[in-house]
Design a protein around this motif. Structure first.
Motif, PDB file in Angstrom:
ATOM      1  N   GLY A   1       0.773  -1.271  -0.123  1.00 15.39           N
ATOM      2  CA  GLY A   1      -0.166   0.028  -0.023  1.00 15.39           C
ATOM      3  C   GLY A   1       0.969   1.254   0.158  1.00 15.39           C
ATOM      4  N   VAL A   2       0.497   2.414  -0.331  1.00  6.17           N
ATOM      5  CA  VAL A   2       0.846   3.608  -0.540  1.00  6.17           C
ATOM      6  C   VAL A   2      -0.222   4.616   0.112  1.00  6.17           C
ATOM      7  CG1 VAL A   2       1.536   5.533  -1.871  1.00  6.17           C
ATOM      8  CG2 VAL A   2       2.457   3.358  -2.375  1.00  6.17           C
ATOM      9  N   VAL A   3       0.441   5.465   1.012  1.00  6.43           N
ATOM     10  CA  VAL A   3      -0.518   6.422   1.538  1.00  6.43           C
ATOM     11  C   VAL A   3      -0.249   7.915   1.168  1.00  6.43           C
ATOM     12  CG1 VAL A   3      -1.712   7.560   3.658  1.00  6.43           C
ATOM     13  CG2 VAL A   3      -1.245   4.895   3.540  1.00  6.43           C
ATOM     14  N   VAL A   4      -0.961   8.699   0.716  1.00  2.00           N
ATOM     15  CA  VAL A   4      -0.734   9.915   0.351  1.00  2.00           C
ATOM     16  C   VAL A   4      -1.771  11.133   0.848  1.00  2.00           C
ATOM     17  CG1 VAL A   4       0.679   9.334  -1.778  1.00  2.00           C
ATOM     18  CG2 VAL A   4      -1.690   9.975  -1.855  1.00  2.00           C
ATOM     19  N   SER A   5      -1.598  12.097   0.839  1.00  5.16           N
ATOM     20  CA  SER A   5      -2.449  13.468   1.332  1.00  5.16           C
ATOM     21  C   SER A   5      -2.527  14.397   0.021  1.00  5.16           C
ATOM     22  CB  SER A   5      -2.379  13.843   2.526  1.00  5.16           C
ATOM     23  OG  SER A   5      -1.318  14.470   2.732  1.00  5.16           O
ATOM     24  N   VAL A   6      -3.971  15.109   0.021  1.00  5.09           N
ATOM     25  CA  VAL A   6      -3.911  16.095  -0.829  1.00  5.09           C
ATOM     26  C   VAL A   6      -4.722  17.088  -0.069  1.00  5.09           C
ATOM     27  CG1 VAL A   6      -5.200  17.094  -3.118  1.00  5.09           C
ATOM     28  CG2 VAL A   6      -4.232  14.458  -2.976  1.00  5.09           C
ATOM     29  N   ASP A   7      -4.332  18.291  -0.049  1.00  2.88           N
ATOM     30  CA  ASP A   7      -5.083  19.568   0.736  1.00  2.88           C
ATOM     31  C   ASP A   7      -5.652  20.447  -0.173  1.00  2.88           C
ATOM     32  OD1 ASP A   7      -2.965  21.314  -0.086  1.00  2.88           O
ATOM     33  OD2 ASP A   7      -1.887  21.026   1.614  1.00  2.88           O
ATOM     34  N   GLY A   8      -6.312  21.581   0.513  1.00  6.75           N
ATOM     35  CA  GLY A   8      -7.127  22.426  -0.160  1.00  6.75           C
ATOM     36  C   GLY A   8      -6.113  23.376  -1.221  1.00  6.75           C
ATOM     37  N   ARG A   9      -4.986  23.366  -0.884  1.00  8.13           N
ATOM     38  CA  ARG A   9      -4.173  24.273  -1.646  1.00  8.13           C
ATOM     39  C   ARG A   9      -3.320  23.426  -2.776  1.00  8.13           C
ATOM     40  NH1 ARG A   9      -0.791  26.540   2.478  1.00  8.13           N
ATOM     41  NH2 ARG A   9      -2.525  28.094   2.656  1.00  8.13           N
ATOM     42  N   GLY A  10      -3.813  22.232  -2.746  1.00 10.46           N
ATOM     43  CA  GLY A  10      -3.150  21.232  -3.978  1.00 10.46           C
ATOM     44  C   GLY A  10      -1.927  21.033  -3.733  1.00 10.46           C
ATOM     45  N   ALA A  11      -1.604  20.815  -2.433  1.00 18.49           N
ATOM     46  CA  ALA A  11      -0.094  20.190  -2.247  1.00 18.49           C
ATOM     47  C   ALA A  11      -0.370  18.731  -1.814  1.00 18.49           C
ATOM     48  CB  ALA A  11       0.417  20.804  -0.941  1.00 18.49           C
ATOM     49  N   VAL A  12       0.463  17.943  -2.423  1.00 19.71           N
ATOM     50  CA  VAL A  12       0.763  16.525  -2.355  1.00 19.71           C
ATOM     51  C   VAL A  12       1.799  16.036  -1.168  1.00 19.71           C
ATOM     52  CG1 VAL A  12       0.719  14.351  -3.316  1.00 19.71           C
ATOM     53  CG2 VAL A  12      -0.547  16.118  -4.224  1.00 19.71           C
ATOM     54  N   THR A  13       1.436  15.163  -0.362  1.00 21.71           N
ATOM     55  CA  THR A  13       2.434  14.509   0.799  1.00 21.71           C
ATOM     56  C   THR A  13       2.327  13.047   0.970  1.00 21.71           C
ATOM     57  OG1 THR A  13       2.031  16.627   2.050  1.00 21.71           O
ATOM     58  CG2 THR A  13       3.172  14.842   3.019  1.00 21.71           C
ATOM     59  N   LEU A  14       3.660  12.573   0.566  1.00 20.06           N
ATOM     60  CA  LEU A  14       3.813  11.033   0.896  1.00 20.06           C
ATOM     61  C   LEU A  14       4.020  10.842   2.231  1.00 20.06           C
ATOM     62  CD1 LEU A  14       4.431   8.275  -0.551  1.00 20.06           C
ATOM     63  CD2 LEU A  14       6.746   9.056  -0.528  1.00 20.06           C
TER      64      LEU A  14
END
Length: 269
Positions: A171-184
């Motif tokens: 599995g891979v977990v990432v996040s996306v926020d309301g500013r368009g930033a992506v974090t691994l």
């Protein structure tokens, strides 16, 4: 070519569960897909047939019977002071939801939050309950607080992410926020192993502090039985993040052979 609209999103289009803007975008995307309208029509027809085969009274009686059996087994375990019983039972919330399962048809207009739960929603909930999923705790001065889907969060909140593999090996977990930033988040590096640990709620190695990005923070969990290419998942997340309305609700543009689930927090000031 980007994958077609997944079945779970078709279900939410039928039930009008998405926010208005997201619903319009999902319908527009579906209309552009070859055979998209036909898939939607088939799913609506299948739902109506299932409702016809399972009258509400029968479902309610079956749920009541299973709940009685579950309570009886639990009481037996307590009397025997057993520590190792792992039998299958319905929890009270699931049983209550199932009892209301067929009371409203999928094509009806949305109803208040205390209205009965349609078939398609409950099937999706049951499937997710036993499959891969994320858990999010907010750390503070006392015990960590388990957050629910769409819970409110603020800049500076420190979160501990955990995953339940649900039988998936990678599995891979990432996040996306309301500013368009992506974090691994998992693995911690592009070259890290995507292997998942077994058991219930495996915590990630690092906590995560929310920044001041507005609107939302959405964590996505991509799963597979084979090793995953982390860079491909990140690129898919960046592509989704470039469309703020879609980033809140739509899946990552990845092959349908990969599993996906997500957890969204609403950002408040």
């Amino acid at each position: 070519m980007a994958p077609g609209t997944p079945d779970w999103l078709l279900e939410r289009i039928i039930l009008r569960e998405l926010p208005p803007e997201a619903l319009s975008a999902a319908r527009a995307r579906l209309e552009r897909e070859p055979g998209g309208a036909a898939r939607l029509a088939r799913l609506e027809a299948d739902s109506r047939q299932t409702l016809a085969r399972h009258p509400p009274a029968e479902v309610a009686a079956e749920v009541a019977r299973r709940e009685r059996e579950s309570q009886g087994r639990t009481e037996t375990v307590r009397r025997g002071n057993s520590q190792g019983w792992h039998g299958l039972s319905l929890s009270v919330p699931v049983a209550a939801s199932l009892a209301l399962l067929f009371m409203s048809a999928p094509e009806e207009q949305p109803e208040p939050s205390n209205s009965p739960v349609p078939l398609i929603v409950m099937l999706d909930t049951v499937r997710i309950k036993g499959g891969p999923r994320l858990r999010v705790h907010r750390q503070g001065a006392g015990e960590p607080e388990l957050l629910g889907e769409q819970a409110r969060a603020r800049s500076g909140d420190v979160l501990q992410l955990s995953y339940v593999s649900g039988g998936s090996r990678h599995g891979v977990v990432v996040s996306v926020d309301g500013r368009g930033a992506v974090t691994l988040h998992h693995p911690s590096t592009l070259s890290g192993s995507t292997e998942l640990g077994p058991g219930e709620a495996v915590p990630l190695t690092h906590a995560y502090e929310l920044d001041d990005a507005p609107d939302f923070e959405r964590f996505l969990f991509v799963t597979s039985d084979a090793p995953l290419e982390v860079a491909s998942v990140l690129e898919a997340a960046r592509a989704l993040a470039r469309r703020p309305t879609d980033a809140r609700t739509l899946p990552l543009p990845l092959p349908d052979t990969l599993g996906q689930t997500s957890f969204t927090l609403e950002k408040v000031r």
